[in-house]
Scaffold this active site. Structure first.
Site, PDB file in Angstrom:
ATOM      1  N   SER A  80      -8.909  19.285  17.559  1.00  0.00           N
ATOM      2  CA  SER A  80      -9.355  20.636  17.912  1.00  0.00           C
ATOM      3  C   SER A  80      -8.156  21.550  18.078  1.00  0.00           C
ATOM      4  O   SER A  80      -7.173  21.179  18.732  1.00  0.00           O
ATOM      5  CB  SER A  80     -10.114  20.626  19.257  1.00  0.00           C
ATOM      6  OG  SER A  80     -11.141  19.658  19.277  1.00  0.00           O
ATOM      7  N   LEU A 130      -6.600  22.465  31.602  1.00  0.00           N
ATOM      8  CA  LEU A 130      -5.931  21.536  30.682  1.00  0.00           C
ATOM      9  C   LEU A 130      -6.874  21.098  29.557  1.00  0.00           C
ATOM     10  O   LEU A 130      -7.955  20.562  29.831  1.00  0.00           O
ATOM     11  CB  LEU A 130      -5.441  20.309  31.468  1.00  0.00           C
ATOM     12  CG  LEU A 130      -4.666  19.267  30.656  1.00  0.00           C
ATOM     13  CD1 LEU A 130      -3.340  19.822  30.174  1.00  0.00           C
ATOM     14  CD2 LEU A 130      -4.461  18.003  31.472  1.00  0.00           C
ATOM     15  N   ASP A 131      -6.472  21.334  28.325  1.00  0.00           N
ATOM     16  CA  ASP A 131      -7.276  21.012  27.135  1.00  0.00           C
ATOM     17  C   ASP A 131      -8.656  21.671  27.186  1.00  0.00           C
ATOM     18  O   ASP A 131      -9.592  21.210  26.519  1.00  0.00           O
ATOM     19  CB  ASP A 131      -7.455  19.490  26.961  1.00  0.00           C
ATOM     20  CG  ASP A 131      -6.138  18.774  26.755  1.00  0.00           C
ATOM     21  OD1 ASP A 131      -5.210  19.369  26.194  1.00  0.00           O
ATOM     22  OD2 ASP A 131      -6.039  17.598  27.171  1.00  0.00           O
ATOM     23  N   ASN A 191      -2.956  25.521  20.988  1.00  0.00           N
ATOM     24  CA  ASN A 191      -2.624  24.102  21.095  1.00  0.00           C
ATOM     25  C   ASN A 191      -3.494  23.321  20.113  1.00  0.00           C
ATOM     26  O   ASN A 191      -4.583  23.759  19.758  1.00  0.00           O
ATOM     27  CB  ASN A 191      -2.893  23.605  22.525  1.00  0.00           C
ATOM     28  CG  ASN A 191      -2.515  22.148  22.709  1.00  0.00           C
ATOM     29  OD1 ASN A 191      -1.469  21.702  22.232  1.00  0.00           O
ATOM     30  ND2 ASN A 191      -3.366  21.390  23.385  1.00  0.00           N
ATOM     31  N   THR A 193      -5.547  27.946  27.969  1.00  0.00           N
ATOM     32  CA  THR A 193      -5.869  28.606  29.233  1.00  0.00           C
ATOM     33  C   THR A 193      -5.408  27.679  30.352  1.00  0.00           C
ATOM     34  O   THR A 193      -4.879  26.590  30.092  1.00  0.00           O
ATOM     35  CB  THR A 193      -7.389  28.860  29.357  1.00  0.00           C
ATOM     36  OG1 THR A 193      -8.050  27.588  29.377  1.00  0.00           O
ATOM     37  CG2 THR A 193      -7.907  29.711  28.215  1.00  0.00           C
ATOM     38  N   SER A 251       5.067  16.323  13.111  1.00  0.00           N
ATOM     39  CA  SER A 251       4.367  16.373  11.820  1.00  0.00           C
ATOM     40  C   SER A 251       3.519  17.639  11.709  1.00  0.00           C
ATOM     41  O   SER A 251       3.338  18.176  10.603  1.00  0.00           O
ATOM     42  CB  SER A 251       3.525  15.112  11.601  1.00  0.00           C
ATOM     43  OG  SER A 251       2.414  15.093  12.447  1.00  0.00           O
ATOM     44  N   MET A 275       4.151  17.857  24.997  1.00  0.00           N
ATOM     45  CA  MET A 275       3.465  16.999  25.952  1.00  0.00           C
ATOM     46  C   MET A 275       3.852  17.333  27.388  1.00  0.00           C
ATOM     47  O   MET A 275       4.393  16.493  28.111  1.00  0.00           O
ATOM     48  CB  MET A 275       3.744  15.537  25.620  1.00  0.00           C
ATOM     49  CG  MET A 275       3.396  15.165  24.180  1.00  0.00           C
ATOM     50  SD  MET A 275       1.702  15.554  23.705  1.00  0.00           S
ATOM     51  CE  MET A 275       0.876  14.157  24.435  1.00  0.00           C
ATOM     52  N   LEU A 311       1.449  22.766  31.716  1.00  0.00           N
ATOM     53  CA  LEU A 311       2.081  24.079  31.881  1.00  0.00           C
ATOM     54  C   LEU A 311       1.614  24.738  33.168  1.00  0.00           C
ATOM     55  O   LEU A 311       0.455  24.594  33.577  1.00  0.00           O
ATOM     56  CB  LEU A 311       1.723  24.958  30.686  1.00  0.00           C
ATOM     57  CG  LEU A 311       2.136  24.365  29.327  1.00  0.00           C
ATOM     58  CD1 LEU A 311       1.460  25.119  28.188  1.00  0.00           C
ATOM     59  CD2 LEU A 311       3.649  24.382  29.182  1.00  0.00           C
ATOM     60  N   GLU A 341      -5.482  17.232  11.344  1.00  0.00           N
ATOM     61  CA  GLU A 341      -4.681  18.203  12.123  1.00  0.00           C
ATOM     62  C   GLU A 341      -3.844  19.070  11.200  1.00  0.00           C
ATOM     63  O   GLU A 341      -3.716  20.279  11.402  1.00  0.00           O
ATOM     64  CB  GLU A 341      -3.750  17.468  13.099  1.00  0.00           C
ATOM     65  CG  GLU A 341      -4.465  16.786  14.240  1.00  0.00           C
ATOM     66  CD  GLU A 341      -3.521  16.253  15.300  1.00  0.00           C
ATOM     67  OE1 GLU A 341      -2.297  16.439  15.191  1.00  0.00           O
ATOM     68  OE2 GLU A 341      -4.009  15.655  16.260  1.00  0.00           O
ATOM     69  N   HIS A 392      -5.181  19.472  19.822  1.00  0.00           N
ATOM     70  CA  HIS A 392      -5.446  18.286  20.635  1.00  0.00           C
ATOM     71  C   HIS A 392      -6.168  17.251  19.775  1.00  0.00           C
ATOM     72  O   HIS A 392      -7.093  17.592  19.033  1.00  0.00           O
ATOM     73  CB  HIS A 392      -6.297  18.656  21.852  1.00  0.00           C
ATOM     74  CG  HIS A 392      -6.570  17.485  22.737  1.00  0.00           C
ATOM     75  ND1 HIS A 392      -5.638  16.986  23.615  1.00  0.00           N
ATOM     76  CD2 HIS A 392      -7.660  16.698  22.846  1.00  0.00           C
ATOM     77  CE1 HIS A 392      -6.140  15.934  24.230  1.00  0.00           C
ATOM     78  NE2 HIS A 392      -7.372  15.731  23.789  1.00  0.00           N
TER      79      HIS A 392
HETATM   80  C1  GAR Z   1      -0.676  15.389  17.671  1.00  0.00           C
HETATM   81  O1  GAR Z   1      -1.604  14.380  17.372  1.00  0.00           O
HETATM   82  C2  GAR Z   1      -1.258  16.381  18.645  1.00  0.00           C
HETATM   83  O2  GAR Z   1      -2.624  16.584  18.473  1.00  0.00           O
HETATM   84  C3  GAR Z   1      -0.965  15.694  19.951  1.00  0.00           C
HETATM   85  O3  GAR Z   1       0.308  15.166  19.813  1.00  0.00           O
HETATM   86  C4  GAR Z   1       0.506  14.798  18.457  1.00  0.00           C
HETATM   87  C5  GAR Z   1       1.819  15.358  17.993  1.00  0.00           C
HETATM   88  O4  GAR Z   1       2.131  14.880  16.704  1.00  0.00           O
HETATM   89  N1  GAR Z   1      -1.060  16.616  21.055  1.00  0.00           N
HETATM   90  C6  GAR Z   1      -1.544  16.283  22.242  1.00  0.00           C
HETATM   91  O5  GAR Z   1      -1.925  15.172  22.520  1.00  0.00           O
HETATM   92  C7  GAR Z   1      -1.574  17.422  23.243  1.00  0.00           C
HETATM   93  N2  GAR Z   1      -2.359  17.064  24.383  1.00  0.00           N
HETATM   94  P1  GAR Z   1       3.283  15.546  15.879  1.00  0.00           P
HETATM   95  O6  GAR Z   1       4.511  15.596  16.788  1.00  0.00           O
HETATM   96  O7  GAR Z   1       3.486  14.627  14.711  1.00  0.00           O
HETATM   97  O8  GAR Z   1       2.837  16.925  15.470  1.00  0.00           O
END
Ligand code: GAR
Length: 216
Positions: free
Chosen positions: A140, A148-149, A111, A145, A17, A94, A97, A178, A113
């Site tokens: 966020s 992680l997060d 990224n 870097t 999304s 997910m 890295l 987001e 998060h």
């Molecule tokens: C999002 O909520 C993003 O913030 C999260 O995965 C989802 C992906 O949704 N990312 C993490 O948790 C990274 N640690 P999407 O596939 O619908 O964009």
């Protein structure tokens, strides 16, 4: 005339999304991005269809076919670099890295998060916020870097946590924010306004505070 748009590769693992929000934002007349490819580690990622529907080359590099994280990240890096991106966008990618991979894209990988970092790094953020009885939650955008997060935050979007919230309703509200903050932060990067320098995120030459810029 040369193309003024920023070449970008987007990495996804799931629904995509956030990828869709970028595709939609990029349909405007002042489209800032040349989204050259979408790459996923999961063959079943629903976001692949979004890429294809938008005419963007979509590739699967299945992590289960690699016997080490180093080998996987090397293959991923080689695939990404074929497209010569100026920015790599992690949009629900997910995977943890490797330092070598992160180093290769340092200052040109972002990224998103689903929490107000530094709170709730890691997984299942919505569930954990609800369990803790938090009043506020959000998302966020940050430079990636080795931590992680933990890279410097560029922009956060906040949402209230309602007494009636379930994990699903809270996640949906966070997704809404987001989809506003990621295209905006990426526009800033494409406009040359955003930099990683000495471990800090700079917007228009000014060091951003720990929570990043405020959503206008
Ligand atoms: C999002 O909520 C993003 O913030 C999260 O995965 C989802 C992906 O949704 N990312 C993490 O948790 C990274 N640690 P999407 O596939 O619908 O964009």
């Amino acid at each position: 005339m040369s193309d003024p748009r920023l070449p970008v590769v987007v990495l996804i693992s799931g629904a995509g999304s956030n990828l869709q929000a970028l595709i939609d934002d990029n349909r405007q007349a002042d489209a800032p991005l040349d989204i050259r490819a979408v790459i996923t580690n999961r063959p079943a990622a629903a976001g692949l269809a979004r890429a294809r529907a938008a005419g963007i080359p979509a590739e699967v590099i299945d992590h289960t076919l690699y016997d080490s994280r180093d080998r996987y990240d090397a293959a991923l890096q080689a695939a990404i670099d074929c497209y010569q991106p100026g920015l790599v966008v992690l949009a629900g990618f997910m995977r943890i890295l490797t330092p070598a991979f992160v180093h290769h894209y340092l200052g040109r990988m972002l990224n998103i998060h689903p929490s107000l970092l530094p709170h709730y790094s890691g997984l299942q953020t919505h569930r954990r916020v609800l369990a803790a009885g938090g009043a506020e939650h959000g998302a966020s955008v940050h430079f990636v870097t080795e931590q992680l997060d933990g890279g410097p935050v560029i922009l956060q979007g906040r949402v209230p946590v309602l007494a009636t919230d379930t994990e699903a309703t809270l996640a949906a509200r966070v997704h809404g924010v987001e989809h506003r903050i990621y295209p905006l932060a990426i526009r800033w990067f494409a406009q040359g306004r955003l930099h990683l320098h000495a471990g800090g995120a700079y917007l228009d030459g000014r060091l951003l505070p720990p929570h990043g810029a405020t959503l206008p």
